[in-house]
Scaffold this motif. Structure first.
Motif, mmCIF file in Angstrom:
data_model
loop_
_atom_site.group_PDB
_atom_site.id
_atom_site.type_symbol
_atom_site.label_atom_id
_atom_site.label_comp_id
_atom_site.label_asym_id
_atom_site.label_seq_id
_atom_site.Cartn_x
_atom_site.Cartn_y
_atom_site.Cartn_z
ATOM 1 N N MET A 115 10.698 4.481 3.161
ATOM 2 C CA MET A 115 9.726 5.125 2.295
ATOM 3 C C MET A 115 8.893 4.084 1.560
ATOM 4 O O MET A 115 7.679 4.230 1.432
ATOM 5 N N ARG A 116 9.547 3.015 1.106
ATOM 6 C CA ARG A 116 8.802 1.979 0.392
ATOM 7 C C ARG A 116 7.773 1.316 1.312
ATOM 8 O O ARG A 116 6.660 0.969 0.873
ATOM 9 N N LYS A 117 8.118 1.153 2.578
ATOM 10 C CA LYS A 117 7.176 0.561 3.528
ATOM 11 C C LYS A 117 5.896 1.387 3.604
ATOM 12 O O LYS A 117 4.786 0.844 3.552
ATOM 13 N N ALA A 118 6.044 2.705 3.712
ATOM 14 C CA ALA A 118 4.868 3.578 3.782
ATOM 15 C C ALA A 118 4.068 3.509 2.489
ATOM 16 O O ALA A 118 2.833 3.442 2.503
ATOM 17 N N ILE A 119 4.769 3.517 1.367
ATOM 18 C CA ILE A 119 4.103 3.475 0.061
ATOM 19 C C ILE A 119 3.268 2.206 -0.078
ATOM 20 O O ILE A 119 2.116 2.236 -0.535
ATOM 21 N N GLU A 120 3.837 1.072 0.344
ATOM 22 C CA GLU A 120 3.133 -0.195 0.165
ATOM 23 C C GLU A 120 2.016 -0.375 1.195
ATOM 24 O O GLU A 120 0.946 -0.898 0.870
ATOM 25 N N GLU A 121 2.244 0.050 2.432
ATOM 26 C CA GLU A 121 1.214 -0.124 3.452
ATOM 27 C C GLU A 121 -0.039 0.692 3.140
ATOM 28 O O GLU A 121 -1.157 0.255 3.416
ATOM 29 N N TYR A 122 0.153 1.872 2.567
ATOM 30 C CA TYR A 122 -0.987 2.746 2.292
ATOM 31 C C TYR A 122 -1.354 2.804 0.807
ATOM 32 O O TYR A 122 -2.166 3.619 0.406
ATOM 33 N N LYS A 123 -0.718 1.897 0.017
ATOM 34 C CA LYS A 123 -1.038 1.786 -1.412
ATOM 35 C C LYS A 123 -0.974 3.166 -2.096
ATOM 36 O O LYS A 123 -1.912 3.585 -2.783
ATOM 37 N N MET A 124 0.159 3.842 -1.899
ATOM 38 C CA MET A 124 0.323 5.194 -2.418
ATOM 39 C C MET A 124 0.571 5.239 -3.922
ATOM 40 O O MET A 124 0.327 6.259 -4.557
ATOM 41 N N ILE A 125 1.078 4.147 -4.487
ATOM 42 C CA ILE A 125 1.390 4.122 -5.916
ATOM 43 C C ILE A 125 0.585 3.025 -6.600
ATOM 44 O O ILE A 125 0.553 1.882 -6.137
ATOM 45 N N GLU A 126 -0.040 3.382 -7.705
ATOM 46 C CA GLU A 126 -0.751 2.418 -8.533
ATOM 47 C C GLU A 126 -0.183 2.461 -9.949
ATOM 48 O O GLU A 126 0.468 3.432 -10.345
ATOM 49 N N GLU A 127 -0.426 1.396 -10.675
ATOM 50 C CA GLU A 127 0.066 1.297 -12.055
ATOM 51 C C GLU A 127 -0.402 2.497 -12.877
ATOM 52 O O GLU A 127 -1.578 2.853 -12.880
ATOM 53 N N GLY A 128 0.567 3.136 -13.579
ATOM 54 C CA GLY A 128 0.241 4.227 -14.480
ATOM 55 C C GLY A 128 0.153 5.599 -13.836
ATOM 56 O O GLY A 128 -0.174 6.582 -14.512
ATOM 57 N N ASP A 129 0.444 5.688 -12.533
ATOM 58 C CA ASP A 129 0.417 6.996 -11.857
ATOM 59 C C ASP A 129 1.435 7.955 -12.484
ATOM 60 O O ASP A 129 2.505 7.538 -12.947
ATOM 61 N N LYS A 130 1.088 9.226 -12.466
ATOM 62 C CA LYS A 130 2.048 10.287 -12.764
ATOM 63 C C LYS A 130 2.103 11.174 -11.531
ATOM 64 O O LYS A 130 1.112 11.807 -11.165
ATOM 65 N N ILE A 131 3.276 11.199 -10.891
ATOM 66 C CA ILE A 131 3.420 11.812 -9.577
ATOM 67 C C ILE A 131 4.251 13.080 -9.675
ATOM 68 O O ILE A 131 5.367 13.074 -10.212
ATOM 69 N N ALA A 132 3.711 14.168 -9.131
ATOM 70 C CA ALA A 132 4.443 15.427 -9.027
ATOM 71 C C ALA A 132 5.115 15.467 -7.663
ATOM 72 O O ALA A 132 4.446 15.458 -6.633
ATOM 73 N N ILE A 133 6.441 15.485 -7.653
ATOM 74 C CA ILE A 133 7.193 15.480 -6.402
ATOM 75 C C ILE A 133 7.547 16.913 -6.033
ATOM 76 O O ILE A 133 8.215 17.619 -6.793
ATOM 77 N N CYS A 134 7.094 17.347 -4.869
ATOM 78 C CA CYS A 134 7.346 18.725 -4.435
ATOM 79 C C CYS A 134 8.812 18.878 -4.032
ATOM 80 O O CYS A 134 9.297 18.168 -3.147
ATOM 81 N N LEU A 135 9.490 19.801 -4.672
ATOM 82 C CA LEU A 135 10.919 20.004 -4.443
ATOM 83 C C LEU A 135 11.151 21.418 -3.921
ATOM 84 O O LEU A 135 11.009 22.391 -4.657
ATOM 85 N N SER A 136 11.514 21.503 -2.640
ATOM 86 C CA SER A 136 11.771 22.811 -2.036
ATOM 87 C C SER A 136 13.254 23.154 -2.027
ATOM 88 O O SER A 136 13.620 24.324 -1.914
ATOM 89 N N GLY A 137 14.098 22.115 -2.107
ATOM 90 C CA GLY A 137 15.539 22.323 -2.004
ATOM 91 C C GLY A 137 16.091 21.934 -0.655
ATOM 92 O O GLY A 137 17.304 21.949 -0.443
ATOM 93 N N GLY A 138 15.205 21.574 0.298
ATOM 94 C CA GLY A 138 15.635 21.110 1.609
ATOM 95 C C GLY A 138 15.975 19.631 1.602
ATOM 96 O O GLY A 138 15.762 18.929 0.606
#
Length: 230
Positions: A1-24
Motif C-alpha cells: 500500500m505504501r508503494k502505491a501511495i508514494e508512487e502516485y503521491k496520494m498523501i500530502e502534508e496536512g491531508d485529512k483522509i476519509a477512509i471508506c469502511l464497509s466492514g469487508g
C-alpha cells in the motif's frame, strides 16, 4: 500500500483522509494499514472512517464502531435509502452501479462536512483486473480505475491505495491478525457480473498461469502514463 501511495503521491502534508469502511476484508485491512502508516510516515495527515448504512438487515453498525474504537479512529456513519431505492422500488437486475453511486454521494457529503480533502477507497488489485475486463467485454472500452481522481464539484480527491494489493493479501492479513469481518456486506456478493470476471480470471489462470501478471502489466503501463501526465 505504501508503494502505491508514494508512487502516485496520494498523501500530502496536512491531508485529512476519509477512509471508506464497509466492514469487508479490504476496507478493514486498509483502515489498519492507514493507522500504522500514520505513526511513522514523514508527511503528517489525519484520518477518519466513514460508512454508509444502506438499510440491509445484516449491516452491523456496532461491529464497525467497535473496530474504530479499538483503533482510536473517529467513525461517521450515515443511513441511506439505497436498499429501498435499488432493490425494493426499482428492483434493479444489475444494481451495483446505482447502489455505488448512491453510496458515493453520501460518502462525499460526510467527507465535506468533516473537512476532508481526500477519500480513500478500498479497491484492490483484483478489482482493477475485474473492472478492466468488465469495461472491455461489456462496453467495448479499455480502462479501469485511476489511482487518483480529482472531483471538481466537491474539490475532493479519491485515492485507491490498495491497487497493488491482491485480494489474497488482504485475506491473509485478516487471518494472520485474527481479525473478523462483516459476514455479509452486500446481497449481491458472489452473484454479480464482477464475480463472473473473478471466475473468468480463475479459469484462464489454469491454462495461462501468467495471465494476472500480464493483464496488470498492460494496465500498469497505462497507470505509468497517468503518473507522467499528473
Amino acid at each position: 500500500m505504501r508503494k502505491a501511495i508514494e508512487e502516485y503521491k496520494m498523501i500530502e502534508e496536512g491531508d485529512k483522509i476519509a477512509i471508506c469502511l464497509s466492514g469487508g476484508k479490504d476496507s478493514i485491512t486498509m483502515l489498519h494499514a492507514f493507522k500504522a502508516l500514520q505513526r511513522f510516515y514523514p508527511k503528517k495527515f489525519e484520518i477518519i472512517a466513514v460508512s454508509v448504512d444502506p438499510g440491509f438487515e445484516f449491516f452491523d453498525t456496532n461491529f464497525l464502531q467497535n473496530i474504530c474504537d479499538n483503533l482510536e479512529i473517529p467513525l461517521f456513519i450515515e443511513k441511506s435509502n439505497a436498499k429501498e431505492i435499488v432493490f425494493d422500488i426499482r428492483k434493479e437486475k444489475n444494481p451495483c452501479s446505482l447502489c455505488a453511486n448512491l453510496r458515493r454521494g453520501v460518502i462525499n457529503s460526510i467527507a465535506i462536512k468533516e473537512g476532508c480533502n481526500k477519500i480513500a477507497l478500498g479497491h484492490n488489485q483484483d478489482d482493477v483486473l475485474e473492472t478492466f475486463l468488465l469495461n472491455l467485454l461489456y462496453t467495448g472500452n479499455i480502462g479501469t480505475f485511476s489511482p487518483m481522481s480529482y472531483m471538481d464539484r466537491t474539490k475532493i480527491t479519491l485515492i485507491r491505495p490498495l491497487i497493488y494489493t491482491p485480494e489474497k493479501d488482504t485475506r491473509r492479513f485478516i487471518r494472520k491478525n485474527n481479525l473478523t469481518v462483516m459476514e455479509k456486506v452486500c446481497p449481491m456478493d458472489g452473484t454479480s457480473k464482477r464475480e463472473d470476471m473473478k471466475q473468468l480470471i480463475f479459469t484462464l489462470t489454469k491454462s495461462i498461469p501468467m495471465i494476472r501478471a500480464n493483464l496488470f502489466g498492460a494496465i500498469q503501463r497505462n497507470l505509468d502514463d497517468w503518473k507522467i501526465t499528473h
